[in-house]
Design an enzyme around this catalytic site. Structure first.
Site, PDB file in Angstrom:
ATOM      1  N   LYS B  69       0.848  -1.201   0.000  1.00 42.67           N
ATOM      2  CA  LYS B  69       0.000   0.000   0.000  1.00 42.67           C
ATOM      3  C   LYS B  69       0.883   1.251   0.000  1.00 42.67           C
ATOM      4  O   LYS B  69       1.934   1.268   0.653  1.00 42.67           O
ATOM      5  CB  LYS B  69      -0.874  -0.048   1.258  1.00 42.67           C
ATOM      6  CG  LYS B  69      -1.949   1.007   1.366  1.00 42.67           C
ATOM      7  CD  LYS B  69      -2.752   0.774   2.657  1.00 42.67           C
ATOM      8  CE  LYS B  69      -3.883   1.766   2.826  1.00 42.67           C
ATOM      9  NZ  LYS B  69      -4.654   1.510   4.070  1.00 42.67           N
ATOM     10  N   SER B 144      -9.586   1.364   3.041  1.00 40.13           N
ATOM     11  CA  SER B 144      -8.693   2.150   2.218  1.00 40.13           C
ATOM     12  C   SER B 144      -7.642   1.323   1.479  1.00 40.13           C
ATOM     13  O   SER B 144      -7.114   1.779   0.469  1.00 40.13           O
ATOM     14  CB  SER B 144      -7.993   3.205   3.077  1.00 40.13           C
ATOM     15  OG  SER B 144      -7.175   2.597   4.055  1.00 40.13           O
ATOM     16  N   SER B 168      -9.806  -1.079   7.176  1.00 37.74           N
ATOM     17  CA  SER B 168      -9.148  -0.850   5.883  1.00 37.74           C
ATOM     18  C   SER B 168      -8.395  -2.033   5.293  1.00 37.74           C
ATOM     19  O   SER B 168      -7.985  -1.980   4.144  1.00 37.74           O
ATOM     20  CB  SER B 168      -8.193   0.340   5.987  1.00 37.74           C
ATOM     21  OG  SER B 168      -8.928   1.535   5.890  1.00 37.74           O
TER      22      SER B 168
END
Lengths: 102, 471
Positions: B69, B144, B168
């Protein structure tokens, strides 16, 4: 239950200044309406009895963690590394805008 | 196509020299080239990754390609947190997680799209456009860590790393039909992760199978002197204990009697899962939901939204104060709409005259959740519930809703604000839309091995995680 806080565009302008976020007058009303709605949800918390309950400081039992006050060389930057991402530099310094009157 | 391999298979085949790094990385590069424009998964890709991977054959992870990420600081790839504020930023230091996984033999193939600053549950707050759900590109991947979950689902990596503050890792894993593991808060170091809400931020792995997340977890976890919230506790070797089953343990079913959630199909799947665990020797019972904190009942998740909103916005407003555009990054006018909203609301609820009413009160209600779970975990080993109320929503669903993420994450927020570990495993696939549902399995603090054992058993005994992309 206490009534929800109504956020006005004046409050938005004030908090925008505190948070150093540029907000136009037109935006501030839309933001104010959005914040009022969010706070309506948040205000449901005031219906819960929390008398005698402490606010949470940590959730895993760790408190007051300390370490020796010593230099970790692997965590130090060279001047070049520290300045590499700066938009404006001068002779090895960061350049900042003047904030005080002469 | 070697890009469809799992972490376990890829390591085995590379070590046995059944496949070469060149073959694996060639397949991946081809697949990334043919999908990334459509799905918008990677924000940056390391062109030299294959050469780096080849040198890692002898390490435990053998040079497998891992997607990370874009909120983990990396020296060799840009880090943007999907925000225009950090365009062009090259970190002068490396996050502990990326340093550890590389030391364990992972090759970072690229950095994945996310909600900007991890604010959201859709990837639609990314300044670089949303990621699309590989299972059905008309739908969102969740967030996310949407890019990392999508990378796993689309087979453009072998495994991935995300981070979770409320949901997330697990929510996008649920929507993309993959496995997402959120460790106990403090189990994995936050050092070098772009800070969002420091009191709940937890890096975690996303994989094609439960076992893959177990293997990646072992390479990420452990005490880090650079993060004072990581305790000196032994890291459980999850992959070795994975087949231990659920015999004799106590499992509580949660939230299937919630007035809204109970009507959803996912609740039916959780009840079925309960029967399966019972068949395998677990003691399974429903934990009744309650509007107030009562012994033997689970406190309604409805109030967790308010708690999380206040705590998260407050922490965001102070964490994002560092972006001054002087030392690095662009100035504060580059923040997108969602980050601006969150910083301003946090500034308000922490300001003089309001902090008692909002912030302190929220932290007291948070303590009620914490006490509720402490009591429940005296009676139960695991709590199971839906990961999300329903399937992945369509692109555009998050616009115009100032609390979109909170509603999607409401079933995860109570455990996240309490620091508990959890894992989401696929528990249904809709044959018409090809969209997935997820089951969330939560263990007590530091007991990740129990949830891994239940998740692995469930995965082996049900058909939901056997479906694979046709390539």
């Amino acid at each position: 239950m206490q009534s929800s806080t109504k956020i006005t565009s004046d409050i938005v302008s004030h908090i925008a200044a505190l948070a150093n976020i540029p907000v136009t007058e037109k935006e501030s009303q839309t933001l104010a309406d959005g914040f009022t709605k969010v706070l309506e949800v948040v205000d449901t918390l005031s219906t819960i009895n929390v008398s005698g309950v402490d606010p949470v400081g940590q959730v895993t039992g760790l408190e007051n963690v300390t370490r020796e006050d010593e230099i970790h060389e692997e965590r130090m930057f060279t001047q070049e590394e520290a300045l590499r991402n700066a938009p404006r530099t001068h002779n090895g310094y960061f350049v900042v805008d003047q904030i005080l009157d002469k | 196509m070697f890009n469809t391999l799992t972490v376990k298979e890829a390591i085995k085949k590379l070590k046995a020299k059944e496949i070469s790094h060149q073959e694996l990385y060639t397949d991946l590069a081809k697949h990334i080239a043919s999908t990334n424009e459509k799905l918008n998964i990677y924000l940056s890709v390391d062109k030299q990754v294959e050469q780096k991977a080849e040198k890692l054959l002898d390490a435990p992870l053998a040079g497998i390609p891992i997607a990370v990420k874009d909120n983990f600081l990396t020296r060799e790839l840009p880090t943007t947190a999907a925000s225009n504020v950090l365009i062009g930023f090259m970190s002068p230091y490396e996050s502990t997680v990326t340093k550890k996984i590389v030391a364990a033999g992972a090759a970072i193939i690229g950095k994945t799209n996310m909600d900007a600053w991890a604010h959201g549950s859709s990837t639609e707050t990314s300044d670089f456009g949303p990621t699309k759900n590989p299972r059905n590109p008309e739908h969102l991947p969740g967030g996310s860590s949407g890019g990392s979950a999508a990378a796993v689902a689309a087979d453009v990596c072998i495994g991935a790393i995300g981070s979770e503050t409320a949901g997330s890792v697990r929510q996008p894993s649920s929507w993309c039909g993959v496995v997402g593991l959120k460790p106990t808060y403090g189990r994995v170091s936050r050092y070098g992760v772009v800070a969002m809400a420091s009191s709940t931020d937890s890096p975690g792995p996303i994989g094609k199978t439960v076992e893959d997340t177990a293997i990646l977890f072992e390479s990420m976890a452990g005490r880090d002197e650079k993060d004072a919230t990581t305790p000196n506790k032994e890291v459980p070797q999850l992959s070795k204990e994975i087949a231990n089953g659920v015999k004799g343990i106590h499992i509580g079913i949660c939230y299937t009697d919630h007035p809204e959630i109970g009507k959803q199909q996912v609740s039916q799947q959780i009840l079925e899962a309960g029967k399966l665990f019972e068949k395998h020797g677990a003691h399974v019972s429903l934990v009744p939901i309650s509007e107030k904190v009562e012994k033997g009942k689970i406190f309604t998740p409805d109030f967790a939204i308010g708690v999380y909103t206040v705590v998260q916005r407050g922490e965001v407003s102070s964490n994002l104060a560092r972006y001054d555009g002087i030392r690095y990054g662009n100035d504060r006018s580059f923040f997108g709409a969602e980050a601006r909203r969150r910083m301003m609301l946090g500034t308000f609820t922490l300001s003089k005259g309001y902090s008692e009413q909002y912030y302190n009160n929220a932290q007291k209600v948070r303590n009620l959740y914490l006490q509720n779970f402490q009591e429940l975990f005296e009676a139960y080993d695991l709590l199971i519930s839906p990961t999300t109320p329903s399937y992945a929503e369509k692109l555009g669903a998050s616009f115009g809703s100032p609390m979109y993420g909170e509603l999607e994450d409401m079933l995860l927020e109570p455990t996240s604000i309490s620091g508990l570990p959890g894992i989401s495993v696929p528990c249904f696939r809709d044959e018409k839309t090809n969209l997935f549902l997820g089951m969330n399995i939560v263990a007590s603090w530091w007991q990740e091995e129990k949830m891994i054992q239940a998740a692995h058993l469930y995965e082996m005994e049900t058909p939901w995680n056997t479906w694979r992309n046709k390539i």
